[in-house]
Every structure is written in structure tokens, then in C-alpha cells.
Scaffold this motif. Structure first.
Motif, PDB file in Angstrom:
ATOM      1  N   ASP A 290     -57.411  81.165  -9.159  1.00 36.57           N
ATOM      2  CA  ASP A 290     -57.250  80.945 -10.587  1.00 36.57           C
ATOM      3  C   ASP A 290     -57.583  79.490 -10.914  1.00 36.57           C
ATOM      4  O   ASP A 290     -57.049  78.568 -10.294  1.00 36.57           O
ATOM      5  CB  ASP A 290     -55.807  81.261 -10.969  1.00 36.57           C
ATOM      6  N   ILE A 291     -58.457  79.286 -11.880  1.00 35.89           N
ATOM      7  CA  ILE A 291     -58.917  77.942 -12.228  1.00 35.89           C
ATOM      8  C   ILE A 291     -57.771  77.044 -12.694  1.00 35.89           C
ATOM      9  O   ILE A 291     -57.753  75.845 -12.417  1.00 35.89           O
ATOM     10  CB  ILE A 291     -60.058  78.005 -13.280  1.00 35.89           C
ATOM     11  N   VAL A 292     -56.786  77.609 -13.361  1.00 33.88           N
ATOM     12  CA  VAL A 292     -55.645  76.826 -13.833  1.00 33.88           C
ATOM     13  C   VAL A 292     -54.814  76.338 -12.649  1.00 33.88           C
ATOM     14  O   VAL A 292     -54.406  75.174 -12.597  1.00 33.88           O
ATOM     15  CB  VAL A 292     -54.783  77.632 -14.827  1.00 33.88           C
ATOM     16  N   ASP A 293     -54.583  77.210 -11.674  1.00 36.41           N
ATOM     17  CA  ASP A 293     -53.823  76.819 -10.489  1.00 36.41           C
ATOM     18  C   ASP A 293     -54.534  75.711  -9.709  1.00 36.41           C
ATOM     19  O   ASP A 293     -53.908  74.759  -9.256  1.00 36.41           O
ATOM     20  CB  ASP A 293     -53.601  78.022  -9.568  1.00 36.41           C
ATOM     21  N   VAL A 294     -55.844  75.839  -9.567  1.00 34.70           N
ATOM     22  CA  VAL A 294     -56.622  74.823  -8.854  1.00 34.70           C
ATOM     23  C   VAL A 294     -56.575  73.500  -9.613  1.00 34.70           C
ATOM     24  O   VAL A 294     -56.368  72.436  -9.024  1.00 34.70           O
ATOM     25  CB  VAL A 294     -58.072  75.299  -8.634  1.00 34.70           C
ATOM     26  N   ALA A 295     -56.739  73.548 -10.929  1.00 34.37           N
ATOM     27  CA  ALA A 295     -56.708  72.328 -11.747  1.00 34.37           C
ATOM     28  C   ALA A 295     -55.351  71.629 -11.624  1.00 34.37           C
ATOM     29  O   ALA A 295     -55.295  70.406 -11.451  1.00 34.37           O
ATOM     30  CB  ALA A 295     -57.004  72.671 -13.203  1.00 34.37           C
ATOM     31  N   GLN A 296     -54.271  72.397 -11.691  1.00 36.71           N
ATOM     32  CA  GLN A 296     -52.938  71.799 -11.567  1.00 36.71           C
ATOM     33  C   GLN A 296     -52.750  71.151 -10.201  1.00 36.71           C
ATOM     34  O   GLN A 296     -52.214  70.051 -10.098  1.00 36.71           O
ATOM     35  CB  GLN A 296     -51.857  72.850 -11.821  1.00 36.71           C
ATOM     36  N   ASP A 297     -53.222  71.814  -9.142  1.00 37.76           N
ATOM     37  CA  ASP A 297     -53.087  71.257  -7.803  1.00 37.76           C
ATOM     38  C   ASP A 297     -53.937  69.998  -7.636  1.00 37.76           C
ATOM     39  O   ASP A 297     -53.523  69.041  -6.981  1.00 37.76           O
ATOM     40  CB  ASP A 297     -53.456  72.305  -6.751  1.00 37.76           C
ATOM     41  N   MET A 298     -55.123  69.981  -8.241  1.00 37.18           N
ATOM     42  CA  MET A 298     -55.967  68.780  -8.185  1.00 37.18           C
ATOM     43  C   MET A 298     -55.271  67.609  -8.876  1.00 37.18           C
ATOM     44  O   MET A 298     -55.329  66.475  -8.395  1.00 37.18           O
ATOM     45  CB  MET A 298     -57.339  69.057  -8.810  1.00 37.18           C
ATOM     46  N   LEU A 299     -54.598  67.866  -9.985  1.00 41.06           N
ATOM     47  CA  LEU A 299     -53.853  66.814 -10.672  1.00 41.06           C
ATOM     48  C   LEU A 299     -52.698  66.299  -9.811  1.00 41.06           C
ATOM     49  O   LEU A 299     -52.502  65.090  -9.690  1.00 41.06           O
ATOM     50  CB  LEU A 299     -53.314  67.322 -12.011  1.00 41.06           C
ATOM     51  N   ILE A 300     -51.961  67.211  -9.222  1.00 40.01           N
ATOM     52  CA  ILE A 300     -50.832  66.829  -8.375  1.00 40.01           C
ATOM     53  C   ILE A 300     -51.296  65.971  -7.200  1.00 40.01           C
ATOM     54  O   ILE A 300     -50.677  64.965  -6.863  1.00 40.01           O
ATOM     55  CB  ILE A 300     -50.082  68.078  -7.869  1.00 40.01           C
TER      56      ILE A 300
END
Length: 135
Positions: free
Chosen positions: A91-101
Motif C-alpha cells: 500500500d502506497i500510504v503504508d510505504v510513505a508513512q514508513d519512509m517518513l518515520i
């Protein structure tokens, strides 16, 4: 509101790559020519073996200038331990959140052990922009 979608739909296919035995100068030229901030490092079979950022190159060049030595090879400075990769169906949202973290600007996308793409902050911003235009 951003809705979840598959990473496969937004990843950069065929990202710029370099081999680990390339010189730092060769890798820097790929970075400059493609106007990107880093490269995926692959072996002869297309397997991801590391990540090289423009900061890694800068560190190598400045270190070599200080010691009056050769900046070396990509393998000498690339990140190769604990590489975080994505699967194209994530999921693109999950990947984006993990990249931010994790404070990372890019994430290689690997399927069946081979590098097939990359997702970067730029692709994420483009995805958000597309969602905002939809009714």
C-alpha cells in the motif's frame, strides 16, 4: 483525502542503477546526468546489493581530497546493511508513512529478489497530486 493504492501503480520503473564495482566518479556522473539524489546498486543478475546517495559520493570525494587519495568504488561507501525494500503490491500510504518515520527519500521495489522499481518522495507527491484532482 488520499486513498490507498498499490505501489506498483506509482513506482518509478527501471530506476537508474550502478554496479558496486563502478568508481565513485562514474556513479556521480549517473546521479548528475539523471538529476537524482541517489542510485540503487545492483549485481550482474539485477539483484539489489545496496543504495548510494549523493551524500555518500560527496563524503567519498571530500575524504579523498583531504587524504589526497582515490575516492574508491561504490562498494566502499554504499549502504548495504539492513536495506529496507518494498514489494510492488504494498500500500502506497503504508510505504510513505514508513519512509517518513525512517527519514528516507527513496525505497527500492523488489519482486522475486530482483529490483523492478523505486518509489521516491517525488512519486509520492505525484500520487497525492493525482488524488487531489479527482472528484
Amino acid at each position: 483525502m488520499l486513498r490507498s493504492v498499490s505501489l506498483r501503480d506509482y513506482m518509478l520503473r527501471h530506476p537508474a542503477t550502478v554496479r558496486s564495482d563502478a568508481t565513485i566518479d562514474e556513479a556521480m556522473q549517473v546521479i548528475v546526468d539523471n538529476r537524482i539524489s541517489g542510485l540503487c546498486v545492483v549485481d550482474e543478475a539485477g539483484q539489489l546489493v545496496g543504495i548510494l546517495s549523493e551524500l555518500d559520493c560527496l563524503r567519498a570525494i571530500l575524504g579523498a581530497a583531504y587524504t589526497e587519495s582515490d575516492p574508491g568504488r561504490v562498494a566502499d561507501v554504499m549502504a548495504k546493511d539492513n536495506l529496507v525494500v518494498a514489494h510492488p503490491d504494498e500500500d502506497i500510504v503504508d510505504v510513505a508513512q514508513d519512509m517518513l518515520i525512517k527519514n528516507k527519500r527513496r525505497r527500492p521495489v523488489v519482486e522475486n529478489g530482483k529490483l523492478i522499481g523505486q518509489i521516491t518522495c517525488r512519486q509520492l507527491l505525484e500520487a497525492v497530486s493525482r488524488f487531489q484532482r479527482k472528484p
